[in-house]
Each structure stands twice: as C-alpha cells, then as structure tokens.
Design an enzyme around this catalytic site. Sequence first.
Site, short mmCIF file in Angstrom:
data_model
loop_
_atom_site.label_atom_id
_atom_site.label_comp_id
_atom_site.label_asym_id
_atom_site.label_seq_id
_atom_site.Cartn_x
_atom_site.Cartn_y
_atom_site.Cartn_z
N ASP A 110 -25.74 0.90 21.13
CA ASP A 110 -26.92 1.08 21.99
C ASP A 110 -27.37 -0.26 22.56
O ASP A 110 -27.73 -0.36 23.73
CB ASP A 110 -28.08 1.68 21.17
CG ASP A 110 -27.87 3.16 20.90
OD1 ASP A 110 -26.92 3.72 21.49
OD2 ASP A 110 -28.64 3.74 20.12
N GLU A 117 -21.13 6.40 27.62
CA GLU A 117 -20.99 5.01 28.05
C GLU A 117 -20.51 4.93 29.50
O GLU A 117 -19.96 3.95 29.95
CB GLU A 117 -20.04 4.24 27.11
CG GLU A 117 -18.57 4.64 27.17
CD GLU A 117 -18.19 5.84 26.30
OE1 GLU A 117 -19.09 6.65 25.99
OE2 GLU A 117 -17.01 5.96 25.95
N ASP A 151 -17.13 2.54 33.10
CA ASP A 151 -17.07 2.99 31.71
C ASP A 151 -16.85 1.75 30.84
O ASP A 151 -16.08 0.87 31.21
CB ASP A 151 -15.88 3.96 31.61
CG ASP A 151 -15.89 4.73 30.32
OD1 ASP A 151 -16.19 5.93 30.37
OD2 ASP A 151 -15.59 4.12 29.27
N ASN A 157 -18.77 0.73 18.51
CA ASN A 157 -19.64 1.53 17.64
C ASN A 157 -19.17 1.47 16.19
O ASN A 157 -19.98 1.37 15.27
CB ASN A 157 -19.66 2.99 18.11
CG ASN A 157 -20.74 3.24 19.13
OD1 ASN A 157 -21.77 2.59 19.11
ND2 ASN A 157 -20.48 4.16 20.04
N HIS A 171 -23.97 2.41 15.54
CA HIS A 171 -24.46 2.97 16.81
C HIS A 171 -25.57 2.13 17.41
O HIS A 171 -25.72 2.07 18.62
CB HIS A 171 -24.93 4.42 16.60
CG HIS A 171 -23.78 5.36 16.48
ND1 HIS A 171 -23.04 5.75 17.57
CD2 HIS A 171 -23.21 5.95 15.41
CE1 HIS A 171 -22.08 6.56 17.18
NE2 HIS A 171 -22.15 6.70 15.86
#
Lengths: 204, 320
Positions: free
Chosen positions: B204, B230, B187, B195, B200
């Site tokens: 990404d 994630e 994770d 973020n 975002h």
Amino acid sequence: MTELHFTDVQRDCLQELVNVAMGQASDKLARYLGTFVHLQVPSIALVEAALLSQHFSSRYQQQSATLVSLGFFGDQGLRGETIMLYQLANAGVIAQLLGYSDDAVSEAEMLTDISSVLTTTFLSGLAEQLENSFSYAAPRILSSRDQYFADKLAYTAEQWQLALQVDIRYQLTDYSFNCDMILLIPGEAVLRLRQTLDNILADF
Amino acid sequence: MQLDWLLQPLLTQLNTGVLVLDAQYRVVFFNQFIARRAELDLARVQGNLLEDVFADLPIAWLKRKLDSVLHLQVPAFSSWEQRQYIVKLAHLRPLSSDSQYMAQNCSMLPLTAPDGVSRYICLLIEDATDAYVYQQQLQQSVMQLEHANRTDGLTGVYNRCYWQQQLGYEIQRAGRYQHPLSLLLFDLDKFKDLNDQYGHQGGDFVLIELSRLIDSLLRDTDLFGRYGGEEFGIILPDTGMTGALQVANRICDTVARHKMLYNQQTLKATISIGVASYFDHSVDELIQRADTALYCAKRQGRNRAVAYQPELEGYLKKVK
C-alpha cells in the site's frame, strides 16, 4: 371524496370571470411594460389533479421545462396554488419582456419575477371578480433544467384535488411567448368557489 | 373592544423588518427591527430617499421591483437564495455565518392610504440567516461527498468508476473536435513479490508513494485513476502518440530512479506502461489496445513503455 363537479352554468360563469380578470391583467401589463400586450381568451378546463402530469408531459416532453409555484390565500377559505410552466427556450424572451439587460440577474430570479407578475396580476383581478382578495406566498421554483418535471408536477398535484387549467398565450408587439398556468385548488376551496359562483349567478 | 393600541407594540416587537416607502421611494417608516440592525433613527432620516438612507442598495434592481409593485399593484418578492440581502443589516449569529449581513427574504406589498389615492409600498424583511447557514453547510457536505465519490480511498487519485466515465467524455470531445487523445495503462512490476516481502502495508505504501510521484509529473488536464489493484490509467487529452510515449518514458524512468524509505529500508519499484492513441474507438476498444501494449511491455522484460501497433495483436496470439 368530495363531489367536485361543476355544472355548465357554473363553468361558464367561471370562464367569464377568468376572461375579465385576464383582460384586466393584460391592460395592466401593457401599461407597465409600455408595449402592446395581447392575451388571448384563455381556455379553461377543470381536471383531476392526478391527471395533470400526464396531460402536460406530452406538451413539454421535448424541451426542458421549468415549474414555478406561488401560493395564494383569500377570505372564506378560498386558497390554492398556481403553477406556471415555461419552456426554457423562452427565458431570453422573458428577460426582454421584463426589461432586464444581461446584468447580474439569475435565470431563477427572472423566472420567479415573471411568474409573480403574471400570476398575481391575474389573480388579484380574479379575486376582485369573486369579491375576495388574495395574499400571496413568495414564488418558488419547483424544478428546473435538470429534473424531470413530470415527476415534480405529479408530486405537487397529488396534494390537491382539483386543478383549474388555464392556458395563457402572451403576445407582445415584438415577441410572443407561451406559457401555461395551472390553478390548483383543494377540495374544500372548490366548494367555496362553487358557492361564490352560485351567489354571483343568483345576483343576475 | 378597541384594538388600535396593539399596533405600536406589535410593530416594535415584531421579529420582521417593516419598511414603508412612498411613491417617490422616500422612507416613510421603519420599525425597531430595522432601526436597531441598521443603527438608524427614523426621525432623522424620515422623508429621505431610500438610497440615501441605506448604503450600497442594489438600487436599479430594487427600483425595477418597486416599479412593478406600484404600477401593477401586486406584490413582488425577493429570496435570499437569489439575492442574499437587500439592505445591509447586522444579524445575531456573527459566529456561525460566514456573511457579515443578514440573509433576507423580502416581500414588497402595495398599500393605499385611506384617501384611496396615495400609494405606498411596504417591504417586509425576514431574517433567513439560519436557512443560509444550513444551506452553506449542506453545500459543503455535498462537495465533500462528491469528492469522496470520485476518489480512490487509498491513493487519492480518481477511482475507476469516475475515471472511466471521464474517459468516455474525453473520447466524445476528441471525436467531436478532431483533437488527439492518448491513454496510458500501467501496472507495477512484480507487485506480488513486494507484498510478500514487505507485507500488504508495504505494498500500500508503494502504491500511495508512486501515485503521488506520478501525479506530480502530469498536467492539470490529465486524468489519473486507479483501474484496480496495482493497475492505473492516465488519460492525456490533446496528446498524440509521440507526446504520450514521451510522457510514458519519463514516468517509467522517474519511477525506476525513485527510492522510497519504508521501515528503515529503501524500496525501489518499476512499472510497465501500455500506450494507445484514440482513433475513433469506443472506451472499451481504447482500453483494450492500451492493455495489449501493456501486456507486450511485460513480455518484453518490464520497466518500459510500449506503444500500441496492430502488429502487437499477432505477437499476442503467438505467445498465447
């Protein structure tokens, strides 16, 4: 709905013609394969095409089965489709039977080859008995290992009214293998077939 | 009406190859369809053996078929699906087919001369190149669909559905052959902060960049999938706990040292990894164990790999 019933006399006559055609086929095959071929007297049954898949699903339930279809056309509107049912466990025996060593022949090709040899040898004999002659469409594999064959059989049978079910057991000196052959005949061709049988009976 | 005149023009213009052989498999006749595509002159090759007229025939295979036609007096067939072509013939779609030769359906029919004795075989050859081309295109589309169906759109690693299915297969294999098998669940640490700070698209970007980086550290047989958000999973076949922990630590270190350039800013990220090894578990049990270890890695300060041990369950209860 066409009345597709056969009288006992017509049925016996058809059984007799099938027997003769089967005998000729076994003779030809034995010579071709160079081994003794015994074809048991086939039992024939006329069944409603709609009931076919039920009938065979119990027999082929446990194994993966293959269906191979081959269409035939004769004169006077006599036409139909034959379906051969194999259990794939037999594939090796079939290869030996046809004299295939393990060369680059695919299972699909082997099955279409054996199907066309078995069905056309029998059908050309039957056509002769019916004073007819057949031409054939190339064999097609309808379903193989992955698909549930009963669905495919049900779908194919839906397009026909009557099925002449012929159980064949091929017994060779060194091997034995069983397969089933089904002759599917459309309603109007059944009427022609009955007419032909009546003509043959009248000649006796 | 006399119709004999029909035969010659029909044979000439027929869009099907007609090739007639005698019982010794010598060429008796072929029509223009074959003459033009094979660049042969009938008068020059008539009476020659089939294999001497046409180059590279699959002759043993073909003779087996022809034998059955002669001896049983029944037709034989060959489909392009099983054998793409028998005779090397040019086709008329050189641009759209990847094959130089015409895909063919062939019927081999028994013929008897009017004397009632002489046997011949007629080969009818049909051009199936169109069907072949469509089949190629279809197969390509199916392959693309299959790829899309198992791939995570953003990162290009396996999607959850496919990955979890593979985990099931690997567990079965490990159980059957008594091979080791390990699972990493990891994770991204503080992904929410990332973020918030970079938007975002920045998040990404990090997911894509790290997926690529981690993928380059794995063996071909390892299975890397996005578990959701994630969170990612890696299946390590034939790997016990010691090896899995080494892999996990290497991934952890490499990610922590990796600098990413996003919109002229240098980004860094860390990950936490839970490691579990297979020991007769179900898919859910194995994932549960890796998840427990992952949770502990987070509790112990992140940016680390933690191996699952039964004692962790107690640890988990205490903190809850």
